[in-house]
Design a protein around this motif. Sequence first.
Motif, PDB file in Angstrom:
ATOM      1  N   ASP A 189      -7.761   1.828   1.019  1.00 27.00           N
ATOM      2  CA  ASP A 189      -6.308   1.850   1.129  1.00 27.00           C
ATOM      3  C   ASP A 189      -5.712   3.213   0.814  1.00 27.00           C
ATOM      4  O   ASP A 189      -4.809   3.688   1.502  1.00 27.00           O
TER       5      ASP A 189
ATOM      6  N   GLU B   6       1.138   4.131  -2.868  1.00 26.48           N
ATOM      7  CA  GLU B   6       1.012   5.566  -2.599  1.00 26.48           C
ATOM      8  C   GLU B   6       2.155   6.333  -3.253  1.00 26.48           C
ATOM      9  O   GLU B   6       1.955   7.442  -3.767  1.00 26.48           O
TER      10      GLU B   6
ATOM     11  N   GLU C 140       0.835  -1.205   0.000  1.00 26.36           N
ATOM     12  CA  GLU C 140       0.000   0.000   0.000  1.00 26.36           C
ATOM     13  C   GLU C 140       0.870   1.256   0.000  1.00 26.36           C
ATOM     14  O   GLU C 140       0.572   2.232  -0.707  1.00 26.36           O
TER      15      GLU C 140
ATOM     16  N   ARG D  99      -4.536   7.024   3.809  1.00 28.36           N
ATOM     17  CA  ARG D  99      -5.547   6.004   4.074  1.00 28.36           C
ATOM     18  C   ARG D  99      -6.821   6.650   4.629  1.00 28.36           C
ATOM     19  O   ARG D  99      -6.796   7.756   5.177  1.00 28.36           O
TER      20      ARG D  99
ATOM     21  N   GLU E 233     -13.149   0.849   5.010  1.00 27.94           N
ATOM     22  CA  GLU E 233     -11.737   1.223   4.923  1.00 27.94           C
ATOM     23  C   GLU E 233     -11.328   1.238   3.456  1.00 27.94           C
ATOM     24  O   GLU E 233     -11.727   0.366   2.668  1.00 27.94           O
TER      25      GLU E 233
END
Length: 461
Positions: free
Chosen positions: A379, A350, A346, A370, A377
């Motif tokens: 990511d 990003e 993750e 996040r 939720e």
Amino acid sequence: MTFYDRDQELDALRTSFESPECGFYVVYGRRRVGKTALLKEFCADRPHIYFLAAQEAEARQREKFIEKIAEHFDDRVPRIGGWDEAFDYLGEKLATEQLVLVIDEFPYLVAENDSLPSYLQSFIDEQLQNTDSMLVLCGSSISTMESDVLGHESPLYGRRTGQIDLQPFSFQQAREVIGYDIEDAIRSYAVTGGTPMYLTLFDYDLPLGENIRTQMLSPTAVLYNEPEFLLQSELRNPARYMSILEAVATGHTTPNEIAGATGIDSGPLSKYLQTLRRLRLIDRAVPVTASAKQSKRSRYRVADEFLRFWFRFVEPNRSSIEEAPKVVFDGTIEPTLPDHVAPTFEDVCEEVVWEKIRRGELAPYSEVGRWWYGEHEIDIVGLAPDDDRILLAECKWTSDPVGHSVASQLREKAPHVRWGPETREEEFALFSKSGFVDGLADDLTDDWSLIDLTEVDVCLS
């Protein structure tokens, strides 16, 4: 040892040295992050004095400092009675030659004499400023550097001409060091993190599992006891901090969960967490749509991938590792390594988002992070307040290709992100280790991006 990256930091130091005025730079950051390597690379082709302080009596520290100066100028070592005389001697010599003076591990000197910043203030104001030389103070004790050198109450406050808060390598920067293909490179980064020393300990001609066994699961390996060394060098009583780090590394991310896992009451726990944050061993995060100061939905995570791996896999299994390291790797680490790598993936995704923004391949976003609320939720969420635009992305580190269900679930979660007007523009992205099922791209609209490991590799190379 090969020197990697740090071009921006080297350029800043070079610019300061080449300035017609004197320079006073402060370089600090966590241990093992490469501060000394950076400064030695900078000094390599310049006249310099490099002084590495040690944990020893003040008089001996001062003697060694004077010896270094006298050695550089081929001078007889003078008799010096105090730091004021030592800096007077240095000032006399700097009047004859432009050079770089590096005092490394400066906090060791302050620990023996907390008046040292005052002596340095007088030296900078009365002598250094009349030269074109450069003083660099370097240290690993972040608390000392931020309070006794950079802090408002320090005599040195406001005198620096520049500072470098040296950070571990991002995955994109570490990619130059890691000699694996993209999939194993991400897996390896999830083990070593971006600390240069840890990265260079691995032999990338060997499989990742072999590196883990030899460099981390052997009682004689440097990395086997590394976290204990780091904590003991910063903290007087590291036991409770160790238990907090282990709790966070094993999935207890909220203050209540950490308190329950460690048995530490919320009052003392808050202070321990604050100390670990100050030492940059843990990070506090809030949903990207929330205010960091006001939000009560905070989560903690171990700030370094290596520490996260060590506290998850090594610390809880020390006894077994000493007896049968291969059994620990085969039975405990290897089966659950994908779960450990997923959060790292993750972070890598990003980085891809930011790189695509810089390249103009994605619309610009001012904040990326996040998001979570209740049972929902996501990511990666990017926010562009000026354009009322939002990016929503999921990252899947799975062995199966991503299919229609993941895309549908992401679209269903979008309305739960309460941000911007109802007319906001929405963009979507899916990142996948194992690619995408046939036909998915054809079934999605132009506001979707599908990014596999090949594209990640190209983007961050």
